[in-house]
Design an enzyme around this catalytic site. Structure first.
Site, PDB file in Angstrom:
ATOM      1  N   LYS A  97       9.602  -8.567   5.872  1.00  0.00           N
ATOM      2  CA  LYS A  97      10.604  -9.336   6.793  1.00  0.00           C
ATOM      3  C   LYS A  97      11.404 -10.260   6.206  1.00  0.00           C
ATOM      4  CE  LYS A  97      11.171  -8.724  11.430  1.00  0.00           C
ATOM      5  NZ  LYS A  97      11.127  -7.579  11.771  1.00  0.00           N
ATOM      6  N   HIS A 147       0.744  -1.204   0.090  1.00  0.00           N
ATOM      7  CA  HIS A 147      -0.126  -0.143   0.118  1.00  0.00           C
ATOM      8  C   HIS A 147       1.020   1.310  -0.045  1.00  0.00           C
ATOM      9  CE1 HIS A 147       0.815  -0.095   4.447  1.00  0.00           C
ATOM     10  NE2 HIS A 147       0.491   1.206   4.424  1.00  0.00           N
ATOM     11  N   SER A 155      14.565   3.985  11.602  1.00  0.00           N
ATOM     12  CA  SER A 155      15.026   3.579  10.306  1.00  0.00           C
ATOM     13  C   SER A 155      14.583   4.376   9.193  1.00  0.00           C
ATOM     14  CB  SER A 155      14.657   2.209  10.108  1.00  0.00           C
ATOM     15  OG  SER A 155      15.323   1.068  10.870  1.00  0.00           O
ATOM     16  N   THR A 215      14.886   1.124  19.454  1.00  0.00           N
ATOM     17  CA  THR A 215      13.646   0.126  19.846  1.00  0.00           C
ATOM     18  C   THR A 215      13.503   0.308  21.530  1.00  0.00           C
ATOM     19  OG1 THR A 215      14.252  -1.194  17.809  1.00  0.00           O
ATOM     20  CG2 THR A 215      12.571  -2.243  19.491  1.00  0.00           C
ATOM     21  N   ASN A 237      19.987  -6.215  22.590  1.00  0.00           N
ATOM     22  CA  ASN A 237      19.917  -4.873  22.233  1.00  0.00           C
ATOM     23  C   ASN A 237      18.628  -4.164  22.704  1.00  0.00           C
ATOM     24  OD1 ASN A 237      20.613  -2.481  20.906  1.00  0.00           O
ATOM     25  ND2 ASN A 237      18.962  -2.829  19.610  1.00  0.00           N
TER      26      ASN A 237
END
Length: 474
Positions: free
Chosen positions: A110, A69, A365, A197, A236
């Site tokens: 992914k 999309h 990102s 994150t 992390n």
């Protein structure tokens, strides 16, 4: 809508079931919902790796592009023995909804390579990574305007550098480095990406806990400061979530990792715990820590906030009844099964869903991708100007009051925002704004009972609008 295949993995079935549950509460056409839910492209590859004994091993790998999309699509690459097609499809699906939820203009994707990276040398890992990238290039499934991978479990800046270098050799161009994010700074990565994150996890939890009305319902006072926290996973995401929880004034009382878990009701110093683990290779043996051999049991200890930040399916219907935390923030993807979620919600727990809470990585990102396309660092144009303006403000204050502001305060006021400052500011704004959008959906839809359903509906609405505005679904 797409039927759930009984042969699909538990994780993917849970993702699809959650989507169907949320989609049923919307008013979008059935065909549009079908397009939103099913993956657009699934590519499986097999390629050989020559071993040191001159034998060969066949490596299995996947790349899934879930939603087109918006382009490019975006999603990390996972190196793990547990990787399979369904896991990659589930993670790609979550990426689509994650990007939509936090208004990052990417579709979801992914990647996964079925290996245990600890069993390979650095040279072998480089060979695997470069070959995987080459396969993606051959199928036009990577590129700054097509598909932009990033790190995930088992990968990091080193692997992203190999990907960027391989792509640049095969598809040279001015924007080539925009083919992947999470790169080292020397390859035009971005400051703040490594911790993004985990920092985003804490921004999200902190914001949810500022609402007195919601905290009162679950038996807590407002605010993260002073609350006890347990983190599963000390990689992390887990480390940075623990670190920033501590910086917000929370008390990190438990950490669980694959070698075991530790607990101390008085809390740990997170940087010192990391130092210990680097020096000894384990959390075990840390002074004052109660050691738990079965690390998942740490999640059942007393705490206010639990952050599962390892792998999927960590809280199941078996251990969910023993979870004592009142707020559960999904730092990992899919750490709670649907059956476990039902149990936890029935017990009055607040669950902050994965595709909202761990969206900090894709948010930063996106900023790295923009930096690569614009070829200029954030803050480079404005920092010096801001410093001069702030200096004039300080001088005006001192002239008006006849008093100096003090060296420390002067330095704090005068400094201009650098790249890390701007990245963190954008991340914080994204997590705060997105949470209130989700909460507004929860309040406005009388049949919505969980933040997960509210977040999914919010994402479905945004993706539906994007498809309809594209003319595909007029």
């Amino acid at each position: 809508m797409a039927e759930i295949n009984n042969e699909e993995s538990k994780f993917y079935k849970d993702v699809l079931a959650s989507l169907h549950s949320a989609a049923a509460l919307t008013k979008h056409p059935k065909g549009l919902l079908e397009q939103i839910i099913v993956p657009n492209s699934v590519y499986k590859m097999n390629f050989p790796l020559r071993l040191e004994n001159d034998d060969y091993e066949v490596i299995q790998a996947w790349r899934v592009q879930h939603s087109h999309h918006k382009l490019p699509v975006k999603g990390g690459i996972r190196f793990a023995e547990s990787v399979n097609a369904d896991e990659v499809k589930a993670l790609a699906t979550l990426m689509s909804f994650k990007c939509a939820l936090v208004n990052v203009p990417f579709g979801g994707a992914k990647g996964g390579v079925k290996i245990n990276p600890r069993k390979y040398t650095a040279r072998q890992l480089e060979t695997i990574t470069r070959r995987y990238t080459t396969e993606l290039v051959k199928k036009e499934m990577i590129g700054p305007s097509i598909d932009v991978p990033a790190p995930d479990y088992g990968t990091g800046a080193r692997e992203m550098a190999w990907i960027a270098d391989t792509y640049s050799l095969l598809r040279p161009g001015i924007n080539a480095l925009g083919c992947v994010t999470g790169k080292p700074l020397s390859m035009h990565g971005i400051r703040g990406r490594t911790e993004a994150t985990g920092r985003g996890v804490i921004f999200g939890i902190r914001e949810a806990m500022t609402i007195t009305e919601d905290m009162k319902k679950i038996g807590l006072t407002a605010g993260l400061a002073g609350k006890t926290v347990i983190v599963q996973g000390f990689g992390n995401v887990g480390y940075h979530a623990a670190l920033y929880a501590q910086e917000e004034g929370a008390i990190v009382v438990g950490i669980a990792e694959y070698e075991g878990g530790i607990y101390n009701k008085d809390g740990f110093d997170v940087p010192d715990l990391l130092r210990h683990r680097k020096e000894t290779g384990s959390l075990m043996g840390y002074p004052g820590a109660q050691e738990i051999k079965q690390s998942k049991e740490v999640m059942e200890f007393e705490c206010d906030v639990l952050i599962p930040a390892a792998l999927e399916n960590q809280i199941t219907e078996e251990n969910a009844p023993r979870i004592k935390a009142k707020v559960i923030g999904e730092g990992a993807n899919g750490p709670i099964t649907r059956e476990a979620e039902a149990i936890l919600l029935a017990k009055g727990k607040m669950i902050l869903p994965d595709f909202y809470l761990n969206a900090g990585g894709v948010t930063v990102s996106y900023l790295e991708w923009l930096k690569n396309l614009s070829r200029v660092s954030f803050g480079k144009i404005t920092k010096r100007y801001d410093q001069m303006e702030n200096t004039r403000i300080v001088q005006a204050i001192e002239a008006a009051t006849g008093k100096g502001v003090g060296d420390d305060l002067r330095k704090m006021i005068m400094r201009g925002a650098d790249e890390r400052d701007l990245v963190n500011s954008a991340l914080e704004e994204t997590m705060i704004t997105s949470y209130h959008q989700v909460r507004e959906t929860l309040v406005n839809y009388k049949d919505v009972k969980s933040l997960r359903d509210a977040a999914l509906i919010t994402s479905i609405d945004k993706i539906a609008i994007a498809y309809m505005e594209s003319g595909i679904f007029p």
